[in-house]
Scaffold this motif. Structure first.
Motif, PDB file in Angstrom:
ATOM      1  N   VAL A  12      27.995  -2.692  42.849  1.00 42.91           N
ATOM      2  CA  VAL A  12      26.644  -2.927  43.364  1.00 42.91           C
ATOM      3  C   VAL A  12      26.502  -4.403  43.701  1.00 42.91           C
ATOM      4  CG1 VAL A  12      24.188  -2.993  42.753  1.00 42.91           C
ATOM      5  CG2 VAL A  12      25.587  -1.011  42.126  1.00 42.91           C
ATOM      6  N   VAL A  13      26.032  -4.692  44.908  1.00 40.91           N
ATOM      7  CA  VAL A  13      25.823  -6.077  45.341  1.00 40.91           C
ATOM      8  C   VAL A  13      24.377  -6.229  45.783  1.00 40.91           C
ATOM      9  CG1 VAL A  13      26.549  -7.946  46.884  1.00 40.91           C
ATOM     10  CG2 VAL A  13      28.213  -6.202  46.156  1.00 40.91           C
ATOM     11  N   THR A  14      23.603  -7.062  45.088  1.00 37.31           N
ATOM     12  CA  THR A  14      22.248  -7.339  45.554  1.00 37.31           C
ATOM     13  C   THR A  14      22.294  -8.485  46.559  1.00 37.31           C
ATOM     14  OG1 THR A  14      21.631  -8.993  43.874  1.00 37.31           O
ATOM     15  CG2 THR A  14      21.347  -6.669  43.295  1.00 37.31           C
ATOM     16  N   GLY A  15      21.391  -8.440  47.535  1.00 37.06           N
ATOM     17  CA  GLY A  15      21.416  -9.462  48.579  1.00 37.06           C
ATOM     18  C   GLY A  15      22.696  -9.390  49.388  1.00 37.06           C
ATOM     19  N   GLY A  16      23.252  -8.183  49.513  1.00 36.30           N
ATOM     20  CA  GLY A  16      24.562  -8.029  50.139  1.00 36.30           C
ATOM     21  C   GLY A  16      24.566  -7.937  51.642  1.00 36.30           C
ATOM     22  N   SER A  17      23.416  -8.205  52.286  1.00 40.62           N
ATOM     23  CA  SER A  17      23.369  -8.105  53.742  1.00 40.62           C
ATOM     24  C   SER A  17      23.370  -9.465  54.440  1.00 40.62           C
ATOM     25  CB  SER A  17      22.123  -7.314  54.176  1.00 40.62           C
ATOM     26  OG  SER A  17      20.941  -7.987  53.784  1.00 40.62           O
ATOM     27  N   SER A  18      23.417 -10.557  53.664  1.00 42.09           N
ATOM     28  CA  SER A  18      23.485 -11.889  54.270  1.00 42.09           C
ATOM     29  C   SER A  18      24.114 -12.870  53.292  1.00 42.09           C
ATOM     30  CB  SER A  18      22.085 -12.377  54.678  1.00 42.09           C
ATOM     31  OG  SER A  18      21.275 -12.592  53.537  1.00 42.09           O
ATOM     32  N   GLY A  19      24.526 -14.013  53.821  1.00 46.80           N
ATOM     33  CA  GLY A  19      25.039 -15.098  52.997  1.00 46.80           C
ATOM     34  C   GLY A  19      26.243 -14.733  52.151  1.00 46.80           C
ATOM     35  N   ILE A  20      26.256 -15.225  50.915  1.00 47.76           N
ATOM     36  CA  ILE A  20      27.375 -14.970  50.003  1.00 47.76           C
ATOM     37  C   ILE A  20      27.500 -13.481  49.721  1.00 47.76           C
ATOM     38  CG2 ILE A  20      28.296 -15.437  47.698  1.00 47.76           C
ATOM     39  CD1 ILE A  20      26.688 -18.083  47.768  1.00 47.76           C
ATOM     40  N   GLY A  21      26.370 -12.797  49.584  1.00 50.54           N
ATOM     41  CA  GLY A  21      26.403 -11.368  49.312  1.00 50.54           C
ATOM     42  C   GLY A  21      27.086 -10.592  50.416  1.00 50.54           C
ATOM     43  N   ALA A  33      36.843  -1.039  47.773  1.00 47.84           N
ATOM     44  CA  ALA A  33      35.796  -0.778  46.793  1.00 47.84           C
ATOM     45  C   ALA A  33      34.743   0.156  47.394  1.00 47.84           C
ATOM     46  CB  ALA A  33      35.141  -2.085  46.355  1.00 47.84           C
ATOM     47  N   LEU A  34      34.032   0.855  46.506  1.00 44.96           N
ATOM     48  CA  LEU A  34      32.896   1.679  46.908  1.00 44.96           C
ATOM     49  C   LEU A  34      31.655   0.841  46.658  1.00 44.96           C
ATOM     50  CD1 LEU A  34      34.065   4.935  45.090  1.00 44.96           C
ATOM     51  CD2 LEU A  34      34.504   4.266  47.466  1.00 44.96           C
ATOM     52  N   VAL A  35      31.020   0.393  47.714  1.00 45.27           N
ATOM     53  CA  VAL A  35      30.001  -0.645  47.598  1.00 45.27           C
ATOM     54  C   VAL A  35      28.607  -0.082  47.872  1.00 45.27           C
ATOM     55  CG1 VAL A  35      29.226  -2.911  48.403  1.00 45.27           C
ATOM     56  CG2 VAL A  35      31.676  -2.384  48.310  1.00 45.27           C
ATOM     57  N   THR A  36      27.670  -0.425  46.980  1.00 43.74           N
ATOM     58  CA  THR A  36      26.251  -0.160  47.199  1.00 43.74           C
ATOM     59  C   THR A  36      25.549  -1.503  47.341  1.00 43.74           C
ATOM     60  OG1 THR A  36      26.275   1.891  45.914  1.00 43.74           O
ATOM     61  CG2 THR A  36      24.132   0.845  46.281  1.00 43.74           C
ATOM     62  N   VAL A  37      24.990  -1.747  48.508  1.00 47.41           N
ATOM     63  CA  VAL A  37      24.257  -2.982  48.769  1.00 47.41           C
ATOM     64  C   VAL A  37      22.767  -2.732  48.589  1.00 47.41           C
ATOM     65  CG1 VAL A  37      23.517  -4.552  50.616  1.00 47.41           C
ATOM     66  CG2 VAL A  37      25.941  -4.066  50.291  1.00 47.41           C
ATOM     67  N   LEU A  38      22.122  -3.570  47.786  1.00 45.68           N
ATOM     68  CA  LEU A  38      20.669  -3.576  47.663  1.00 45.68           C
ATOM     69  C   LEU A  38      20.147  -4.728  48.500  1.00 45.68           C
ATOM     70  CD1 LEU A  38      21.454  -1.804  45.212  1.00 45.68           C
ATOM     71  CD2 LEU A  38      19.561  -2.865  43.967  1.00 45.68           C
ATOM     72  N   ALA A  39      19.277  -4.405  49.454  1.00 45.49           N
ATOM     73  CA  ALA A  39      18.763  -5.435  50.349  1.00 45.49           C
ATOM     74  C   ALA A  39      17.395  -5.021  50.868  1.00 45.49           C
ATOM     75  CB  ALA A  39      19.720  -5.650  51.524  1.00 45.49           C
ATOM     76  N   LEU A  40      16.621  -6.003  51.293  1.00 47.40           N
ATOM     77  CA  LEU A  40      15.360  -5.701  51.940  1.00 47.40           C
ATOM     78  C   LEU A  40      15.611  -4.935  53.236  1.00 47.40           C
ATOM     79  CD1 LEU A  40      13.515  -9.129  51.511  1.00 47.40           C
ATOM     80  CD2 LEU A  40      13.115  -7.028  50.204  1.00 47.40           C
ATOM     81  N   ASP A  41      14.673  -4.106  53.616  1.00 47.57           N
ATOM     82  CA  ASP A  41      14.815  -3.302  54.826  1.00 47.57           C
ATOM     83  C   ASP A  41      14.492  -4.176  56.044  1.00 47.57           C
ATOM     84  OD1 ASP A  41      15.105  -1.266  56.621  1.00 47.57           O
ATOM     85  OD2 ASP A  41      13.221  -0.259  56.116  1.00 47.57           O
ATOM     86  N   ASP A  42      15.445  -5.030  56.411  1.00 44.38           N
ATOM     87  CA  ASP A  42      15.229  -5.956  57.522  1.00 44.38           C
ATOM     88  C   ASP A  42      16.360  -5.829  58.531  1.00 44.38           C
ATOM     89  OD1 ASP A  42      17.387  -7.183  56.289  1.00 44.38           O
ATOM     90  OD2 ASP A  42      16.247  -8.898  55.544  1.00 44.38           O
ATOM     91  N   ASN A  43      16.392  -6.733  59.503  1.00 45.10           N
ATOM     92  CA  ASN A  43      17.409  -6.654  60.562  1.00 45.10           C
ATOM     93  C   ASN A  43      18.821  -6.823  60.017  1.00 45.10           C
ATOM     94  OD1 ASN A  43      15.535  -6.208  62.589  1.00 45.10           O
ATOM     95  ND2 ASN A  43      15.255  -8.391  63.031  1.00 45.10           N
TER      96      ASN A  43
END
Length: 275
Positions: A12-21, A33-43
């Motif tokens: 599980v990666v939080t903030g995984g849609s930008s930057g270091i994440g 890896a089997l990855v679950t990204v938690l991120a705000l519903d943005d672009n």
């Protein structure tokens, strides 16, 4: 980075849609890896979804909301099974003079940087404890090692992450869980670009944003440190020196910072006088 460690592991990666994440997410998916990204519903999240990777789930969640975090983790479990690793990268920074920051600014930093980390770890813990080989990796900051002028909202929230990491490492070692704190300096991310125009002159004197590490460099160091179960990862030679001096010679670091701040203030006053 050792792909064999990550292959088939639900991460599980939080903030995984930008930057270091995002950099970590890319490295992890490439490693199998089997990855679950938690991120705000943005672009950024939508762009990540469009990659349509078979080993990637992007779950919309505001990490300040425990119910949203729990729902996102459930979505990840449904696709990838038991969570074996958690990497918390979600964070914000708004520099400024402490007396000019609002109560809402101060609270929001704690809500996202600290409680966002805490909510995710707590709701993944049952899985991690069941695996007997889980990992928790939390991004703090170099500003979580030493207090920094102009980071009156950011620095305390990152100190809190550091404290949480140190407690978790002790408590969950008997359960086979390794806990790693990550303390990067300036990193070339959208967050750094956004904060540069808000930095007071004294903060620029201490941390001008020049020659930042790349997000990929930090992600590589973070994942390697996780593999080895290191208690801390401090990317960048200068940050390692700061960490050592802060522990061994704190007075020297204080004197250096005070000198830089005084120079910046004197320069600003001289500029005002000339104007």
């Amino acid at each position: 980075m050792n792909p064999a460690f990550w292959n088939g592991r639900h991460v599980v990666v939080t903030g995984g849609s930008s930057g270091i994440g995002l950099a970590a997410t890319e490295l992890l998916t490439e490693a199998g890896a089997l990855v679950t990204v938690l991120a705000l519903d943005d672009n950024n999240a939508k762009a990540l979804c469009r990659r349509a990777l078979p080993n990637l789930v992007v779950a919309a969640a505001d990490v300040t909301d425990p119910d949203q975090v729990a729902a996102a983790l459930d979505a990840g479990r449904a696709a990838h099974g038991t969570i074996r690793s958690v990497i918390t990268c979600a964070g914000i920074v708004k520099p400024g003079y402490f007396h000019e920051l609002s109560d809402a600014d101060l609270r929001r930093h704690m809500d996202i940087n600290y409680f966002g980390t805490l909510h995710t770890v707590r709701r993944a813990l049952p899985d991690l404890m069941a695996t007997q080989a889980g990992t928790i990796t939390c991004i703090s900051s170099a500003a979580g090692l030493v207090g920094v002028f102009g980071y009156g909202a950011y620095s305390p929230s990152k100190f809190a992450v550091r404290g949480l990491v140190e407690v978790l490492r002790q408590e969950y070692k008997p359960h086979g869980i390794t806990v790693t704190g990550v303390y990067p300096p300036d990193v070339d991310t959208p967050m750094l670009a956004g904060e540069q125009k808000l930095k007071p002159p004294e903060l620029i004197a201490l941390s001008n944003g020049e020659n930042p590490l790349s997000a990929a460099q930090v992600a590589q160091a973070m994942l390697k440190g996780t593999e080895f179960g290191r208690a801390s990862v401090v990317p960048g030679a200068e940050t390692k020196v700061i960490k050592w001096v802060a522990g061994a010679l704190p007075g020297l670091l204080t004197s250096w910072a005070d000198g830089k701040i005084a120079q910046a203030r004197a320069k600003g006053l001289a500029g005002q006088a000339q104007a």
